[in-house]
Design a protein around this motif. Sequence first.
Motif, PDB file in Angstrom:
ATOM      1  N   ALA A 419       0.994  -1.226  -0.069  1.00 14.08           N
ATOM      2  CA  ALA A 419      -0.075  -0.081  -0.269  1.00 14.08           C
ATOM      3  C   ALA A 419       0.759   1.327  -0.013  1.00 14.08           C
ATOM      4  O   ALA A 419       1.659   1.287   0.729  1.00 14.08           O
ATOM      5  CB  ALA A 419      -1.144   0.030   1.249  1.00 14.08           C
ATOM      6  N   THR A 420       0.917   1.791  -1.034  1.00 11.21           N
ATOM      7  CA  THR A 420       1.506   3.283  -1.118  1.00 11.21           C
ATOM      8  C   THR A 420       0.619   4.404  -0.811  1.00 11.21           C
ATOM      9  O   THR A 420      -0.370   4.904  -1.496  1.00 11.21           O
ATOM     10  CB  THR A 420       2.208   3.649  -2.429  1.00 11.21           C
ATOM     11  OG1 THR A 420       2.873   2.235  -2.866  1.00 11.21           O
ATOM     12  CG2 THR A 420       3.025   4.777  -2.729  1.00 11.21           C
ATOM     13  N   LEU A 421       0.782   4.980   0.402  1.00 10.94           N
ATOM     14  CA  LEU A 421      -0.222   6.187   0.836  1.00 10.94           C
ATOM     15  C   LEU A 421       0.682   7.479   1.150  1.00 10.94           C
ATOM     16  O   LEU A 421       2.018   7.236   1.263  1.00 10.94           O
ATOM     17  CB  LEU A 421      -0.761   5.559   2.022  1.00 10.94           C
ATOM     18  CG  LEU A 421      -1.583   4.259   2.104  1.00 10.94           C
ATOM     19  CD1 LEU A 421      -2.376   4.117   3.624  1.00 10.94           C
ATOM     20  CD2 LEU A 421      -2.762   4.375   1.023  1.00 10.94           C
ATOM     21  N   ILE A 426      -7.829  10.379   4.708  1.00  9.77           N
ATOM     22  CA  ILE A 426      -8.009   8.980   3.967  1.00  9.77           C
ATOM     23  C   ILE A 426      -8.731   9.170   2.547  1.00  9.77           C
ATOM     24  O   ILE A 426      -8.560   8.412   1.499  1.00  9.77           O
ATOM     25  CB  ILE A 426      -8.774   7.986   4.826  1.00  9.77           C
ATOM     26  CG1 ILE A 426      -8.030   7.739   6.074  1.00  9.77           C
ATOM     27  CG2 ILE A 426      -9.524   6.694   4.206  1.00  9.77           C
ATOM     28  CD1 ILE A 426      -8.645   6.640   7.142  1.00  9.77           C
ATOM     29  N   ASN A 429      -6.542  10.152  -0.057  1.00  9.68           N
ATOM     30  CA  ASN A 429      -5.790   8.930  -0.879  1.00  9.68           C
ATOM     31  C   ASN A 429      -6.491   8.187  -1.469  1.00  9.68           C
ATOM     32  O   ASN A 429      -5.918   7.589  -2.478  1.00  9.68           O
ATOM     33  CB  ASN A 429      -5.107   8.009   0.547  1.00  9.68           C
ATOM     34  CG  ASN A 429      -3.708   8.536   1.132  1.00  9.68           C
ATOM     35  OD1 ASN A 429      -2.936   8.198   0.588  1.00  9.68           O
ATOM     36  ND2 ASN A 429      -3.860   9.437   2.011  1.00  9.68           N
ATOM     37  N   LEU A 460      -3.491  10.981   7.486  1.00 18.73           N
ATOM     38  CA  LEU A 460      -2.459  10.279   7.710  1.00 18.73           C
ATOM     39  C   LEU A 460      -0.953  10.881   7.452  1.00 18.73           C
ATOM     40  O   LEU A 460      -1.034  12.036   6.960  1.00 18.73           O
ATOM     41  CB  LEU A 460      -2.465   9.238   6.624  1.00 18.73           C
ATOM     42  CG  LEU A 460      -3.877   8.442   6.551  1.00 18.73           C
ATOM     43  CD1 LEU A 460      -3.830   7.516   5.513  1.00 18.73           C
ATOM     44  CD2 LEU A 460      -4.209   7.650   7.653  1.00 18.73           C
ATOM     45  N   GLU A 463       3.963   7.832   4.632  1.00 12.84           N
ATOM     46  CA  GLU A 463       3.811   6.489   4.067  1.00 12.84           C
ATOM     47  C   GLU A 463       2.767   5.854   4.901  1.00 12.84           C
ATOM     48  O   GLU A 463       2.519   4.684   5.248  1.00 12.84           O
ATOM     49  CB  GLU A 463       5.131   5.565   4.704  1.00 12.84           C
ATOM     50  CG  GLU A 463       6.191   6.205   3.636  1.00 12.84           C
ATOM     51  CD  GLU A 463       7.465   5.408   4.189  1.00 12.84           C
ATOM     52  OE1 GLU A 463       7.350   4.333   5.043  1.00 12.84           O
ATOM     53  OE2 GLU A 463       8.556   5.693   3.292  1.00 12.84           O
ATOM     54  N   GLY A 464       1.279   6.711   5.121  1.00 15.92           N
ATOM     55  CA  GLY A 464       0.410   6.264   5.656  1.00 15.92           C
ATOM     56  C   GLY A 464       0.279   5.750   7.262  1.00 15.92           C
ATOM     57  O   GLY A 464      -0.483   5.119   7.791  1.00 15.92           O
ATOM     58  N   SER A 465       1.128   6.632   8.018  1.00 16.28           N
ATOM     59  CA  SER A 465       1.458   6.447   9.534  1.00 16.28           C
ATOM     60  C   SER A 465       0.062   7.004  10.033  1.00 16.28           C
ATOM     61  O   SER A 465      -0.487   8.202   9.656  1.00 16.28           O
ATOM     62  CB  SER A 465       2.552   7.220   9.886  1.00 16.28           C
ATOM     63  OG  SER A 465       2.295   8.493   9.630  1.00 16.28           O
ATOM     64  N   ALA A 472      -4.124   0.185   6.140  1.00 17.07           N
ATOM     65  CA  ALA A 472      -3.568   0.940   4.794  1.00 17.07           C
ATOM     66  C   ALA A 472      -3.860  -0.127   3.505  1.00 17.07           C
ATOM     67  O   ALA A 472      -4.035   0.618   2.386  1.00 17.07           O
ATOM     68  CB  ALA A 472      -1.947   0.995   5.226  1.00 17.07           C
ATOM     69  N   VAL A 475      -7.157   0.682   2.434  1.00 16.45           N
ATOM     70  CA  VAL A 475      -7.144   1.892   1.740  1.00 16.45           C
ATOM     71  C   VAL A 475      -7.035   1.856   0.400  1.00 16.45           C
ATOM     72  O   VAL A 475      -7.399   2.406  -0.469  1.00 16.45           O
ATOM     73  CB  VAL A 475      -6.331   2.973   2.510  1.00 16.45           C
ATOM     74  CG1 VAL A 475      -6.310   4.210   1.820  1.00 16.45           C
ATOM     75  CG2 VAL A 475      -7.041   3.321   3.872  1.00 16.45           C
ATOM     76  N   ARG A 479      -9.052   2.665  -2.954  1.00 16.63           N
ATOM     77  CA  ARG A 479      -8.558   3.449  -4.117  1.00 16.63           C
ATOM     78  C   ARG A 479      -9.012   2.842  -5.380  1.00 16.63           C
ATOM     79  O   ARG A 479      -9.398   3.498  -6.325  1.00 16.63           O
ATOM     80  CB  ARG A 479      -6.947   3.815  -3.938  1.00 16.63           C
ATOM     81  CG  ARG A 479      -6.480   4.846  -4.965  1.00 16.63           C
ATOM     82  CD  ARG A 479      -4.995   4.829  -4.735  1.00 16.63           C
ATOM     83  NE  ARG A 479      -4.538   5.413  -3.587  1.00 16.63           N
ATOM     84  CZ  ARG A 479      -3.380   5.449  -2.848  1.00 16.63           C
ATOM     85  NH1 ARG A 479      -2.759   4.459  -3.708  1.00 16.63           N
ATOM     86  NH2 ARG A 479      -2.888   5.947  -1.840  1.00 16.63           N
TER      87      ARG A 479
END
Length: 553
Positions: A419-421, A426, A429, A460, A463-465, A472, A475, A479
């Motif tokens: 997962a690349t956030l 949210i 993303n 977020l 890196e979606g922290s 993640a 998510v 997407r």
Amino acid sequence: MRPLDPRLVRYASAARVFLALGGLIAVGQAVGIIAFAWLVTSAVTGAIDGRGLGSLAPTLTALGLVVAARAILALAQDAVAARGAARVKSQLRERVLSTMTALGPGWLGEQRSAEIAVVVGRGIDALDGYFARYLPQLLLTAIVTPALLLAVLTQDLLSAVILGVCLPLIPVFMILIGWATQATQKRQWNELTSLTTSFDDMIGGLSTLKAYGRQHRQVERLRLITRRFRQRTMAVLRVSFLSSFALELAASLSVALVALTIGLRLVAGEIDLVPGLFILLLAPEVFLPIRQVGVNYHAAAEGVEAAARVFEILDAAPQEVGSGVERAREERGGGPSAGGLVFDDVVVSLGDHRVVDGFSADIRPGALTVLHGPSGSGKSTLVAAALGFIAFAGDIRAGGVRCDAASRRDLVAWSGQSATLFPGTIAENIAIGSEAPDARRVRDAMCVAAIESLDPDLELGEEGSGISGGQAQRVAIARAVHRALEDDRRVLILDEPSSALDHETERRLIENIVAFARSGRTVLVVSHRTAFLDAADALVAVAPTPARTAVPV
């Protein structure tokens, strides 16, 4: 890279405008130089002949206008160079990013990310020197130098011969110096890439280094690379200064030879004062453009080296065929196809190793199809081939039509294994890339991905922290679903969508994906999880056999 690489004109249309305007300005400057030398000669010889200020006034006025015109042309050249550099850099960056998108993750995985970042960032920025100083001088040399030689020839054949014989000495020195410069500049560029890569790797693995108490050893390593980079930079400067001295010496001796010859001939009465003075004023100008080309080459050397790397990336772009997704949609009646995803005798080779050999499958709409097989059997490779990220032999059709890789990507929604956030909410993303995000559509996508309990406005971090790994992952699934809903893409591909989920969450996700497939979508899931295999309407086994087909459950 050659003095003017044809690929620059091919890949950046703004370069053509720059070259055309630069050529016109160079013609104007050639006319200005000749007019200036002739008017100064006329004024000086007129004063020697005893003409008064009144009779010299028209000549002096014209001389002032020529000086003003040359100043305006110099300003115009700087403005054209600055604007041209900005536009060319923008076009090259856009094209490089588009090419890397077309080449896909497979190609990017083989590259050093830090080197790519340096090329796209500092490397392309270094083209300022190439456009602002080097190319304008190159144009001046190509236009002004022959024009001035022709002007000298009209006045005195011997002086033109001397200049014509001495002039090639400068390019010879430039070629020899250019080879040395290219070698030192390449070493400097390699050191810069090494420094950037090492720093990027150290930052990325800093937590691991600290955990094992090894972070201090990296300081000395970076210090060593930095010292080497500094030494390479000083070597480039040393070559630059020495080459400037050599070029200036050769040009000065050549001009001195012309001046000595004209002086002796003036004393002997073999040449008149007017052509003699005119030639003396033009002689330094004949050598000046080509001398400046050599000097400015060093200012542009880093940009030239970076441009060569940029062209390597652009030359690696796949040659797409077909007329795009618009034509594909016309062929299927202007709307989304009821067809699915078809693999026909697909072969994928990485080097000498054949990863996929003769794979065929027909993924039908309205059903959940699961692609399974042992690790390393080529499941993700097939997904990458379907998305046009790697080269393959055979045929892959999405939506029931043949189209090129870029068009096929426009017909498929996809979520990868990782997962690349990005920093943001949210909802942002999930709706990334949407010009007008719809809150209801975001909610629908979140429901399909089984994250309806999360707040779409939750911020977020990097890196979606801020959410768990499983969240993640969902998510990222949301997407892909959102993209399928927004663009009415009928094919959805999910690569290991439940690898980080517990059994209960996985069960809910599978139920939602099955319901999504029942709405008429073509859904292909890559998974080895038992829950997905049990819920599948069709299984596609990937194994080292000549052909593989979908087997209904």
